[in-house]
Design an enzyme around this catalytic site. Structure first.
Site, PDB file in Angstrom:
ATOM      1  N   HIS A  64       0.859  -1.191   0.000  1.00 43.36           N
ATOM      2  CA  HIS A  64       0.000   0.000   0.000  1.00 43.36           C
ATOM      3  C   HIS A  64       0.892   1.237   0.000  1.00 43.36           C
ATOM      4  CE1 HIS A  64      -3.730  -2.290   0.772  1.00 43.36           C
ATOM      5  NE2 HIS A  64      -2.926  -3.088   1.471  1.00 43.36           N
ATOM      6  N   GLU A  71     -10.118   2.369   8.091  1.00 42.59           N
ATOM      7  CA  GLU A  71     -11.329   1.627   8.431  1.00 42.59           C
ATOM      8  C   GLU A  71     -11.799   1.862   9.862  1.00 42.59           C
ATOM      9  OE1 GLU A  71     -10.288  -2.502   6.749  1.00 42.59           O
ATOM     10  OE2 GLU A  71      -8.660  -1.109   6.334  1.00 42.59           O
ATOM     11  N   TYR A 131     -10.856  -2.688  -2.960  1.00 45.03           N
ATOM     12  CA  TYR A 131     -11.696  -3.759  -2.438  1.00 45.03           C
ATOM     13  C   TYR A 131     -13.001  -3.911  -3.227  1.00 45.03           C
ATOM     14  CZ  TYR A 131      -9.414  -4.777   2.129  1.00 45.03           C
ATOM     15  OH  TYR A 131      -8.575  -5.196   3.124  1.00 45.03           O
ATOM     16  N   ARG A 228      -3.878 -15.967   7.042  1.00 44.15           N
ATOM     17  CA  ARG A 228      -4.451 -15.119   8.088  1.00 44.15           C
ATOM     18  C   ARG A 228      -5.144 -15.921   9.186  1.00 44.15           C
ATOM     19  NH1 ARG A 228      -7.575 -10.954   5.387  1.00 44.15           N
ATOM     20  NH2 ARG A 228      -7.973 -10.237   7.513  1.00 44.15           N
ATOM     21  N   ASP A 280       2.187  -6.620   2.294  1.00 40.65           N
ATOM     22  CA  ASP A 280       0.978  -5.887   2.708  1.00 40.65           C
ATOM     23  C   ASP A 280       1.358  -4.619   3.460  1.00 40.65           C
ATOM     24  OD1 ASP A 280      -1.781  -5.434   2.874  1.00 40.65           O
ATOM     25  OD2 ASP A 280      -1.968  -6.463   4.798  1.00 40.65           O
TER      26      ASP A 280
END
Length: 366
Positions: A64, A71, A131, A228, A280
């Site tokens: 990113h 969020e 997303y 995850r 990430d």
């Protein structure tokens, strides 16, 4: 400009022993036995690399670069990634992307940041989209982005199995994937669909549904964050064994750390050529904070130091495999004559000593 690395132990990623590497401009011009090329060829720099090790520069296919997060409200937005942090993680090539926030963050800003990182010596690409569907783009069309925007290499990260997604149907996802596939064919690019997989009930079912209901190639889909949680990773192991590609997230601690995940894949006799690791970096952590790019190199180092994989096999997960998936191989992801001079140099305990990006020395420490 000519630069010579002398007496350096090379992993191409295959171990080939001690070599001299001659860099000419942004390319590797020669890899020879030590001493074959004499210093009387007009060298700008000669580096005595005795006791050091050369690897392909690392490739991070999920970062990113303009910052992620947001969020938990406006004050949870992460800042832009800095070139020096990326370089200190041994990365020479990376792919920038938007995440959950395709509203206050734009494709235009993503493109501009990618170009700024290129000016710092890195090779950069970006994914169109975020997303949500419909995907945000630069031209109004995924196909046009793929064909006319040099840095756009695919689409992502499109969210599935996540409460933050736009709850796309299988048909929605197939239509997006078809555009990326055709755009990739027209532009001679990878045309990958990079899929954020969350903790949702469907897991990798969203990906397998696309494959069951379309004629699109399995190798264009890259589900990420598959380590995850343990349930999702069990699915991911089966997906790899069925011929699919998976991308694991570096620095994972709430789910399965990369080193442990690699042990599991080895025990299951899974094909590691179908596995990549990405950082990430710049993304938000559900428990608070921001993922940092340094975890990418730490996981690479840990896999070698714990003797989970030999160094040449470890670098495939962090470089060579990504180059193949993104159709950058053999120009990137390996050390070869005529290839890009992206070279990671370490000492015997995997401490980063030097990094060349396209022939330019980006990092050096004694």
């Amino acid at each position: 400009m000519l630069t010579m690395l002398r007496n350096i132990s090379c992993y191409t990623p295959k171990p080939v022993g001690k070599k001299d590497i001659l860099i000419a401009g942004d390319k590797i011009f020669k890899i020879t036995m030590p001493g074959v090329l004499e210093d009387n060829i007009h060298l700008a720099h000669t580096i005595d690399a005795e006791g050091l090790y050369a690897f392909p520069g690392l490739i991070d296919m999920h970062a990113h670069i303009t910052g992620g997060g947001g969020e938990a409200g406006f004050d949870s937005r992460a800042g832009e990634m800095m070139a020096e942090d990326i370089i200190a993680a041994g990365i020479t090539t990376l792919v920038g992307l938007l995440g959950a926030d395709g509203v206050t963050r734009s494709m235009e800003a993503l493109y501009a940041k990618a170009k700024a990182l290129e000016a710092a010596g890195l090779t950069t690409y970006i994914y169109s989209g975020s997303y949500a569907l419909p995907p945000v783009t630069l031209t109004g069309s995924l196909i046009k982005d793929m064909v006319f925007i040099d840095t756009v290499i695919g689409g992502g990260e499109i969210a599935v199995s996540d409460h933050r997604s736009s709850c796309p149907s299988t048909e929605d996802l197939i239509k997006i994937a078809a555009q990326l596939h055709l755009g990739g064919l027209l532009a001679g690019k990878a045309g990958v669909m990079h899929l954020h997989v969350g903790d949702g009930k469907k897991g990798l079912g969203a990906v397998t549904d696309i494959l069951k209901n379309s004629d699109l190639p399995m190798t264009m889909f890259i589900p990420t964050h598959v380590n995850r949680n343990r349930k999702l990773f069990r699915e991911a192991v089966g997906y790899v064994k069925s011929g699919g590609l998976i991308d694991m997230t570096a620095g994972e601690r709430d789910g399965i750390p990369v080193a442990e995940a690699v042990r599991i894949l080895l025990a299951e006799d899974a094909d590691l050529s179908r596995v990549t690791v990405s950082s990430d970096a710049g993304g938000s952590i559900p428990t608070g904070g921001v993922t940092e790019v340094g975890a990418f190199y730490r996981d690479f180092k840990e896999i070698i130091q714990q003797a989970i994989l030999m160094p040449g096999e470890a670098v495939r997960l962090f470089s060579t495999n990504a180059a193949a998936v993104l159709k950058l191989y053999p120009r990137k992801g390996n050390l070869r004559e005529g290839g890009d001079a992206d070279i990671l140099i370490t000492d015997g305990v995997q401490r980063l000593r030097m990094l060349f990006g396209k022939g330019k020395l980006l990092f050096s420490r004694p």
